[in-house]
Scaffold this motif. Structure first.
Motif, PDB file in Angstrom:
ATOM      1  N   ALA A   1       0.833  -1.204   0.000  1.00  0.00           N
ATOM      2  CA  ALA A   1       0.000   0.000   0.000  1.00  0.00           C
ATOM      3  C   ALA A   1       0.869   1.255   0.000  1.00  0.00           C
ATOM      4  CB  ALA A   1      -0.923  -0.009   1.214  1.00  0.00           C
ATOM      5  N   ARG A   2       1.941   1.213   0.764  1.00  0.00           N
ATOM      6  CA  ARG A   2       2.864   2.356   0.811  1.00  0.00           C
ATOM      7  C   ARG A   2       3.500   2.600  -0.557  1.00  0.00           C
ATOM      8  NH1 ARG A   2       7.991   2.733   5.038  1.00  0.00           N
ATOM      9  NH2 ARG A   2       8.671   4.854   4.479  1.00  0.00           N
ATOM     10  N   ALA A   3       3.941   1.536  -1.203  1.00  0.00           N
ATOM     11  CA  ALA A   3       4.550   1.655  -2.534  1.00  0.00           C
ATOM     12  C   ALA A   3       3.550   2.220  -3.535  1.00  0.00           C
ATOM     13  CB  ALA A   3       5.052   0.286  -2.993  1.00  0.00           C
ATOM     14  N   MET A   4       2.312   1.752  -3.475  1.00  0.00           N
ATOM     15  CA  MET A   4       1.288   2.224  -4.404  1.00  0.00           C
ATOM     16  C   MET A   4       1.025   3.710  -4.241  1.00  0.00           C
ATOM     17  SD  MET A   4      -1.477  -0.900  -4.084  1.00  0.00           S
ATOM     18  CE  MET A   4      -2.757   0.011  -4.973  1.00  0.00           C
ATOM     19  N   LEU A   5       0.837   4.149  -3.010  1.00  0.00           N
ATOM     20  CA  LEU A   5       0.471   5.547  -2.783  1.00  0.00           C
ATOM     21  C   LEU A   5       1.596   6.491  -3.186  1.00  0.00           C
ATOM     22  CD1 LEU A   5      -1.874   7.251  -1.850  1.00  0.00           C
ATOM     23  CD2 LEU A   5      -0.970   7.138   0.484  1.00  0.00           C
ATOM     24  N   ASN A   6       2.839   6.048  -3.052  1.00  0.00           N
ATOM     25  CA  ASN A   6       3.969   6.854  -3.518  1.00  0.00           C
ATOM     26  C   ASN A   6       3.854   7.165  -5.004  1.00  0.00           C
ATOM     27  OD1 ASN A   6       6.175   7.601  -1.608  1.00  0.00           O
ATOM     28  ND2 ASN A   6       6.037   5.441  -1.084  1.00  0.00           N
ATOM     29  N   CYS A   7       3.212   6.284  -5.744  1.00  0.00           N
ATOM     30  CA  CYS A   7       3.108   6.443  -7.197  1.00  0.00           C
ATOM     31  C   CYS A   7       1.684   6.761  -7.642  1.00  0.00           C
ATOM     32  CB  CYS A   7       3.619   5.182  -7.887  1.00  0.00           C
ATOM     33  SG  CYS A   7       5.361   4.848  -7.524  1.00  0.00           S
ATOM     34  N   GLY A   8       0.843   7.193  -6.706  1.00  0.00           N
ATOM     35  CA  GLY A   8      -0.487   7.652  -7.058  1.00  0.00           C
ATOM     36  C   GLY A   8      -1.499   6.576  -7.353  1.00  0.00           C
ATOM     37  N   LEU A   9      -1.247   5.340  -6.917  1.00  0.00           N
ATOM     38  CA  LEU A   9      -2.193   4.249  -7.155  1.00  0.00           C
ATOM     39  C   LEU A   9      -2.987   3.958  -5.888  1.00  0.00           C
ATOM     40  CD1 LEU A   9       0.021   1.787  -9.237  1.00  0.00           C
ATOM     41  CD2 LEU A   9      -1.526   3.579 -10.052  1.00  0.00           C
ATOM     42  N   SER A  10      -4.230   3.556  -6.051  1.00  0.00           N
ATOM     43  CA  SER A  10      -5.078   3.340  -4.874  1.00  0.00           C
ATOM     44  C   SER A  10      -5.953   2.096  -4.942  1.00  0.00           C
ATOM     45  CB  SER A  10      -5.986   4.562  -4.664  1.00  0.00           C
ATOM     46  OG  SER A  10      -6.794   4.777  -5.819  1.00  0.00           O
ATOM     47  N   ASP A  11      -6.039   1.451  -6.093  1.00  0.00           N
ATOM     48  CA  ASP A  11      -6.931   0.291  -6.251  1.00  0.00           C
ATOM     49  C   ASP A  11      -6.179  -0.987  -5.875  1.00  0.00           C
ATOM     50  OD1 ASP A  11      -8.793  -1.604  -6.944  1.00  0.00           O
ATOM     51  OD2 ASP A  11      -9.041  -0.933  -9.024  1.00  0.00           O
ATOM     52  N   LEU A  12      -6.276  -1.366  -4.613  1.00  0.00           N
ATOM     53  CA  LEU A  12      -5.617  -2.573  -4.108  1.00  0.00           C
ATOM     54  C   LEU A  12      -6.658  -3.678  -3.955  1.00  0.00           C
ATOM     55  CD1 LEU A  12      -3.224  -4.124  -2.886  1.00  0.00           C
ATOM     56  CD2 LEU A  12      -3.765  -3.057  -0.681  1.00  0.00           C
ATOM     57  N   ARG A  13      -6.361  -4.847  -4.559  1.00  0.00           N
ATOM     58  CA  ARG A  13      -7.271  -5.989  -4.490  1.00  0.00           C
ATOM     59  C   ARG A  13      -6.507  -7.189  -3.934  1.00  0.00           C
ATOM     60  NH1 ARG A  13     -10.703  -5.419 -10.203  1.00  0.00           N
ATOM     61  NH2 ARG A  13     -10.809  -3.118 -10.174  1.00  0.00           N
ATOM     62  N   LEU A  14      -7.146  -7.927  -3.072  1.00  0.00           N
ATOM     63  CA  LEU A  14      -6.516  -9.064  -2.413  1.00  0.00           C
ATOM     64  C   LEU A  14      -7.306 -10.329  -2.705  1.00  0.00           C
ATOM     65  CD1 LEU A  14      -6.074  -7.307   1.057  1.00  0.00           C
ATOM     66  CD2 LEU A  14      -4.392  -7.414  -0.812  1.00  0.00           C
ATOM     67  N   VAL A  15      -6.585 -11.379  -3.098  1.00  0.00           N
ATOM     68  CA  VAL A  15      -7.210 -12.677  -3.364  1.00  0.00           C
ATOM     69  C   VAL A  15      -6.777 -13.641  -2.268  1.00  0.00           C
ATOM     70  CG1 VAL A  15      -7.420 -14.608  -4.958  1.00  0.00           C
ATOM     71  CG2 VAL A  15      -7.220 -12.266  -5.849  1.00  0.00           C
ATOM     72  N   GLY A  16      -7.738 -14.031  -1.409  1.00  0.00           N
ATOM     73  CA  GLY A  16      -7.468 -15.008  -0.359  1.00  0.00           C
ATOM     74  C   GLY A  16      -6.247 -14.723   0.502  1.00  0.00           C
ATOM     75  N   PRO A  17      -6.141 -13.541   1.096  1.00  0.00           N
ATOM     76  CA  PRO A  17      -4.984 -13.262   1.951  1.00  0.00           C
ATOM     77  C   PRO A  17      -4.940 -14.197   3.153  1.00  0.00           C
ATOM     78  CG  PRO A  17      -6.674 -11.586   2.258  1.00  0.00           C
ATOM     79  CD  PRO A  17      -7.108 -12.416   1.094  1.00  0.00           C
ATOM     80  N   ARG A  18      -3.749 -14.630   3.535  1.00  0.00           N
ATOM     81  CA  ARG A  18      -3.617 -15.554   4.654  1.00  0.00           C
ATOM     82  C   ARG A  18      -3.845 -14.851   5.985  1.00  0.00           C
ATOM     83  NH1 ARG A  18       2.005 -18.684   5.543  1.00  0.00           N
ATOM     84  NH2 ARG A  18       2.515 -16.730   6.596  1.00  0.00           N
ATOM     85  N   GLU A  19      -3.473 -13.577   6.069  1.00  0.00           N
ATOM     86  CA  GLU A  19      -3.602 -12.839   7.318  1.00  0.00           C
ATOM     87  C   GLU A  19      -4.490 -11.613   7.120  1.00  0.00           C
ATOM     88  OE1 GLU A  19       0.809 -13.977   9.167  1.00  0.00           O
ATOM     89  OE2 GLU A  19       0.323 -11.892   8.704  1.00  0.00           O
ATOM     90  N   GLU A  20      -4.943 -11.052   8.229  1.00  0.00           N
ATOM     91  CA  GLU A  20      -5.807  -9.873   8.213  1.00  0.00           C
ATOM     92  C   GLU A  20      -5.035  -8.667   7.668  1.00  0.00           C
ATOM     93  OE1 GLU A  20      -8.311  -7.046   8.252  1.00  0.00           O
ATOM     94  OE2 GLU A  20      -9.039  -9.033   8.841  1.00  0.00           O
ATOM     95  N   TRP A  21      -5.541  -8.056   6.597  1.00  0.00           N
ATOM     96  CA  TRP A  21      -4.796  -6.960   5.970  1.00  0.00           C
ATOM     97  C   TRP A  21      -4.976  -5.623   6.692  1.00  0.00           C
ATOM     98  CZ3 TRP A  21      -9.318  -8.952   4.060  1.00  0.00           C
ATOM     99  CH2 TRP A  21     -10.373  -8.062   3.811  1.00  0.00           C
ATOM    100  N   LEU A  22      -5.854  -5.580   7.687  1.00  0.00           N
ATOM    101  CA  LEU A  22      -5.996  -4.370   8.489  1.00  0.00           C
ATOM    102  C   LEU A  22      -5.434  -4.575   9.897  1.00  0.00           C
ATOM    103  CD1 LEU A  22      -9.557  -3.146   7.441  1.00  0.00           C
ATOM    104  CD2 LEU A  22      -7.337  -2.267   6.711  1.00  0.00           C
TER     105      LEU A  22
END
Length: 251
Positions: free
Chosen positions: A22-43
């Motif tokens: 998320a940090r890398a994305m925001l540095n470059c102006g991206l915001s659409d993050l999608r997760l497929v079956g994450p093993r751990e809680e992303w928040l």
């Protein structure tokens, strides 16, 4: 933020890696993050700490059960991989892919990039869903990137497609607005040359014109600001004052 490609993490293993993504994305102006079956809680606290201020990307992230669902609304998809999958697919570098993404979006389309799990990368079934494979040209003897590094590299190429080609040659102070007017520069030259005559530095008459030109050219190349000219006046004044006081003391 402007529209950009979706970043799709397929079965990410560690929540802090989602945060750094998320940090890398925001540095470059991206915001659409999608997760497929994450093993751990992303928040989780670890993810939010790793995001280092990019919490809004994490908060807006969407979770999907499978890769097909995550890309269902996209017109074109790239799959990142560092090894040969023995499939007949076009292969782009991140720079080539970024230019193609700009074209897709400019034409009203949508696109995204698939990233696999940290340990194994994407499965062949995930790659099959993609239109194009994306491979980063790195040292063939060692081409191991962590998840956030890979996302940053590709996001950076996307961002650079529309960023200025060059950065300013120098930053500007709050009170300076560029090189000083020639009038002030010539006044400084007169001050400096007067003191150089006084101390005897320009005492050789036939060399004096060439020395003055050299000195002036040195300062011309510096593109001095008004504040810098004032500082130089002060330097010359103090040196001259010290020389006179020293002469008086010795006399």
């Amino acid at each position: 933020m402007s529209a950009g490609p979706a970043i799709i993490l397929v079965r990410p293993q560690l929540s802090e890696n989602i945060g750094t993504t998320a940090r890398a994305m925001l540095n470059c102006g991206l915001s659409d993050l999608r997760l497929v079956g994450p093993r751990e809680e992303w928040l989780s606290d670890r993810a939010i700490a790793a995001a280092s201020g990019a919490d809004r990307v994490l908060m807006a992230a969407r979770c999907f059960d499978d890769t097909a669902s995550a890309v269902a609304d996209l017109n074109r998809v790239w799959a990142t991989t560092g090894r040969d999958r023995y499939m007949v697919k076009p292969v782009d570098t991140p720079r080539e892919a970024a230019a193609a993404m700009r074209t897709v979006i400019a034409e009203g389309g949508t696109c995204g990039v698939l990233f696999g799990p940290e340990r194994t990368g994407l499965e062949n079934d995930d790659v099959t869903i993609a239109d194009t494979v994306m491979t980063v040209p790195l040292n063939p003897d060692y081409c191991s990137l962590n998840l956030a590094q890979a996302v940053l590299l590709i996001s950076y190429e996307w961002y650079q497609c529309a960023a200025p080609a060059t950065l300013p040659a120098m930053t500007k102070g709050a009170d300076d607005c560029g090189p000083v007017a020639k009038e002030k520069l010539l006044t400084f030259f007169a001050h400096l040359e007067r003191e150089l005559d006084e101390c005897g530095f320009l005492r050789v008459a036939d060399k004096r014109p060439g020395m003055i030109r050299n000195i002036r050219n040195i300062f011309q190349r510096a593109h001095l600001t008004g504040q810098e000219i004032q500082t130089l006046h002060g330097v010359v004044h103090e040196l001259a004052t010290y020389r006179r006081k020293k002469g008086e003391a010795q006399g």
